[in-house]
Design a protein around this motif. Sequence first.
Motif, PDB file in Angstrom:
ATOM      1  N   ALA A 152      -8.153  -2.542  -1.300  1.00  0.00           N
ATOM      2  CA  ALA A 152      -8.419  -3.003   0.071  1.00  0.00           C
ATOM      3  C   ALA A 152      -9.401  -4.166   0.076  1.00  0.00           C
ATOM      4  O   ALA A 152      -9.180  -5.180   0.758  1.00  0.00           O
ATOM      5  N   VAL A 153     -10.453  -4.052  -0.689  1.00  0.00           N
ATOM      6  CA  VAL A 153     -11.456  -5.117  -0.750  1.00  0.00           C
ATOM      7  C   VAL A 153     -10.843  -6.381  -1.330  1.00  0.00           C
ATOM      8  O   VAL A 153     -11.040  -7.488  -0.821  1.00  0.00           O
ATOM      9  N   ARG A 154     -10.083  -6.227  -2.385  1.00  0.00           N
ATOM     10  CA  ARG A 154      -9.444  -7.381  -3.024  1.00  0.00           C
ATOM     11  C   ARG A 154      -8.473  -8.072  -2.062  1.00  0.00           C
ATOM     12  O   ARG A 154      -8.420  -9.299  -1.985  1.00  0.00           O
ATOM     13  N   ALA A 155      -7.700  -7.281  -1.299  1.00  0.00           N
ATOM     14  CA  ALA A 155      -6.725  -7.858  -0.365  1.00  0.00           C
ATOM     15  C   ALA A 155      -7.411  -8.714   0.690  1.00  0.00           C
ATOM     16  O   ALA A 155      -6.897  -9.768   1.084  1.00  0.00           O
ATOM     17  N   VAL A 156      -8.573  -8.293   1.134  1.00  0.00           N
ATOM     18  CA  VAL A 156      -9.302  -9.047   2.151  1.00  0.00           C
ATOM     19  C   VAL A 156     -10.030 -10.233   1.522  1.00  0.00           C
ATOM     20  O   VAL A 156     -10.041 -11.329   2.077  1.00  0.00           O
ATOM     21  N   ALA A 157     -10.613 -10.031   0.359  1.00  0.00           N
ATOM     22  CA  ALA A 157     -11.391 -11.094  -0.283  1.00  0.00           C
ATOM     23  C   ALA A 157     -10.510 -12.253  -0.754  1.00  0.00           C
ATOM     24  O   ALA A 157     -10.937 -13.403  -0.735  1.00  0.00           O
ATOM     25  N   ARG A 158      -9.289 -11.958  -1.165  1.00  0.00           N
ATOM     26  CA  ARG A 158      -8.400 -13.014  -1.671  1.00  0.00           C
ATOM     27  C   ARG A 158      -7.913 -13.943  -0.577  1.00  0.00           C
ATOM     28  O   ARG A 158      -7.549 -15.073  -0.852  1.00  0.00           O
ATOM     29  N   ALA A 165      -7.765  -8.752   7.513  1.00  0.00           N
ATOM     30  CA  ALA A 165      -8.802  -7.713   7.466  1.00  0.00           C
ATOM     31  C   ALA A 165      -8.494  -6.610   8.486  1.00  0.00           C
ATOM     32  O   ALA A 165      -8.642  -5.421   8.186  1.00  0.00           O
ATOM     33  N   ASP A 166      -8.045  -6.985   9.669  1.00  0.00           N
ATOM     34  CA  ASP A 166      -7.678  -5.991  10.687  1.00  0.00           C
ATOM     35  C   ASP A 166      -6.518  -5.127  10.212  1.00  0.00           C
ATOM     36  O   ASP A 166      -6.521  -3.907  10.427  1.00  0.00           O
ATOM     37  N   ARG A 167      -5.533  -5.745   9.567  1.00  0.00           N
ATOM     38  CA  ARG A 167      -4.377  -4.985   9.072  1.00  0.00           C
ATOM     39  C   ARG A 167      -4.798  -3.998   7.983  1.00  0.00           C
ATOM     40  O   ARG A 167      -4.335  -2.852   7.963  1.00  0.00           O
ATOM     41  N   VAL A 168      -5.681  -4.436   7.080  1.00  0.00           N
ATOM     42  CA  VAL A 168      -6.168  -3.536   6.030  1.00  0.00           C
ATOM     43  C   VAL A 168      -6.950  -2.380   6.652  1.00  0.00           C
ATOM     44  O   VAL A 168      -6.767  -1.222   6.271  1.00  0.00           O
TER      45      VAL A 168
END
Length: 191
Positions: A152-158, A165-168
Amino acid sequence: MHHLWHKWHHRHRKDRLGHRFGPWAWEGRFFERGDLPLALLSLLAEGPKHGYELMKDLEARSRGLYRASAGTVYPTLQQLQDQEFVSSQSADGGKRVYELTDAGRRRIEEDDETVRRIWQRAEDEEWDGWGYALDADAAAIMRPAFRLMRTAVRAVARAPDPERADRVRDVLRRARQEIRDLDKDQRPDEA
């Protein structure tokens, strides 16, 4: 990233007694700097106790979030004695019993708000429920839970995009709710 996980895991892995889970295993701890002496004084305000009783009381009052070791409690008690906040004497069986002095009582009265905050922490949502992480069965899901968090963190940070971020967050909320629903299915009398 894998190197960081390995470094964290090596430093914070579960020890022989099942310690080091929950938010305190990262940066913080259940007791912040200076909290343990006040916590011990507050427990002694309830009456004289020996060291083992204090260790058990710390665990109980923290709802299993903190398990004190003799290597932490006894030096802290010695420090409190040196400061004349605590006195001790040998009791039956050779166990040393610790008792709050008048100076110790004044000390916790001066910091009553800090003492209240210390014990309130066990009730706060951030910490509530982490005592269960000490259970051996719960430890089995820690690795996949950390993988999910890392993903989750990686998906937002990339891709720093508020919509992403809202979707995650939505995915994580749904997963959390599904897990809560599983818990409710196991405890129908509490629903």
